[in-house]
Design an enzyme around this catalytic site. Structure first.
Site, short mmCIF file in Angstrom:
data_model
loop_
_atom_site.label_atom_id
_atom_site.label_comp_id
_atom_site.label_asym_id
_atom_site.label_seq_id
_atom_site.Cartn_x
_atom_site.Cartn_y
_atom_site.Cartn_z
N ASP A 101 0.74 -1.10 0.05
CA ASP A 101 -0.22 0.01 -0.06
C ASP A 101 0.84 1.20 0.00
OD1 ASP A 101 -1.70 -2.33 0.51
OD2 ASP A 101 -3.04 -0.72 1.68
N LYS A 164 -6.85 3.40 -3.69
CA LYS A 164 -7.24 3.39 -2.30
C LYS A 164 -7.57 4.65 -1.90
CE LYS A 164 -5.12 2.26 2.43
NZ LYS A 164 -4.27 1.66 3.06
N LYS A 196 -10.17 0.11 -2.76
CA LYS A 196 -9.93 -0.22 -1.40
C LYS A 196 -10.31 1.23 -0.63
CE LYS A 196 -6.71 -1.20 2.65
NZ LYS A 196 -5.38 -1.60 2.80
#
Length: 255
Positions: A101, A164, A196
């Site tokens: 991430d 995300k 996400k």
């Protein structure tokens, strides 16, 4: 009863799509062990544990085999050189991470340097190899819907595997309006990507709203652990309460 069953179906899916997270500043090994214990429930396992890079090896050693280990790169500010981001990525994978991430250089995007985002994502993706890269856009600090879309498009062009919303470290994190922008960008991309939502999602009802939006934009049944994640810590308690048939729980959120 029908509404309860539908909510429980949403809770079951959300649990399978959960990146159970501890990115608190005071996180320690005991907290990681506790996180790993929570990751496997009577209703199944979460998708991943999301931890600081320094805990990736421990998390991989103690987590259930079907639980992925996600970790963060240039987190939470996104301020680093591309080379530093690549080095962090390689180190994280060496320590046992399965997923990366990464925070995009969103300040540079706000200055009009969209190419910096593409370059950062390209470099991290190159360093990550086959490991999925989730590009954190930090939508809560971007100034407009148009800027969020620019961030999404630049990350897609750079090769991100997921978009995300947030780090969970700023005042405004995941929102349905930001999710709609990101999911729309994903729906219009020329290759498959995942989504996400991270930060501030605490209840089954809130998670259900994101899943319903994914159904509307991407098509019913699109959301799965391969395409959709929630980044949260306290959400798990509410999901379990829903699946147990209890009243909804709003848990304190550390991330």
């Amino acid at each position: 009863m029908t509404d309860l069953l539908a909510e429980q179906d949403a809770a079951r899916l959300a649990l399978r799509c959960l990146d159970l997270t501890n990115l608190n500043d005071d996180c320690d090994e005991d907290a990681i062990r506790a996180l790993a214990e929570r990751a496997v429930t009577r209703y199944g396992s979460v998708a991943a544990l999301c931890v600081w890079p320094r805990f990736a090896r421990l998390a991989r050693e103690i987590a259930a085999p079907d639980v992925k280990i996600a970790t963060v790169v240039v987190f939470p500010t996104g301020e680093a050189t591309d080379e530093e981001a690549m080095e962090e990525t390689r180190d994280a994978l060496f320590e046992g991470a399965d997923e990366i991430d990464m925070v995009i250089p969103w300040r540079e995007l706000m200055e009009g340097r969209d190419a910096s985002v593409r370059s950062r994502v390209e470099r991290v993706k190159r360093a990550a190899g086959d490991a999925p890269v989730k590009a954190i856009l930090e939508t809560g600090v971007l100034e407009s819907a148009a800027m969020m879309r620019r961030a999404a498009d630049a990350a897609i062009e750079g090769g991100a595997d997921f978009l995300k919303t947030s780090t969970g470290k700023v005042p405004v994190n995941a929102t349905l309006s930001a999710a709609e922008i990101l999911l729309t960008a994903i729906s219009q991309a020329d290759r498959p990507l995942g989504f996400k939502a991270a930060g501030g999602i605490r209840t089954t009802a809130e998670a259900w709203a994101y899943l319903e939006m994914a159904d509307r934009i991407m098509g019913e049944g699109w959301a799965s652990p391969q395409t959709f994640r929630f980044g949260a810590s306290g959400l798990l308690d509410s999901l379990i309460a829903t699946l147990n048939g209890a009243a909804p729980v709003t848990a304190a959120e550390g991330y």
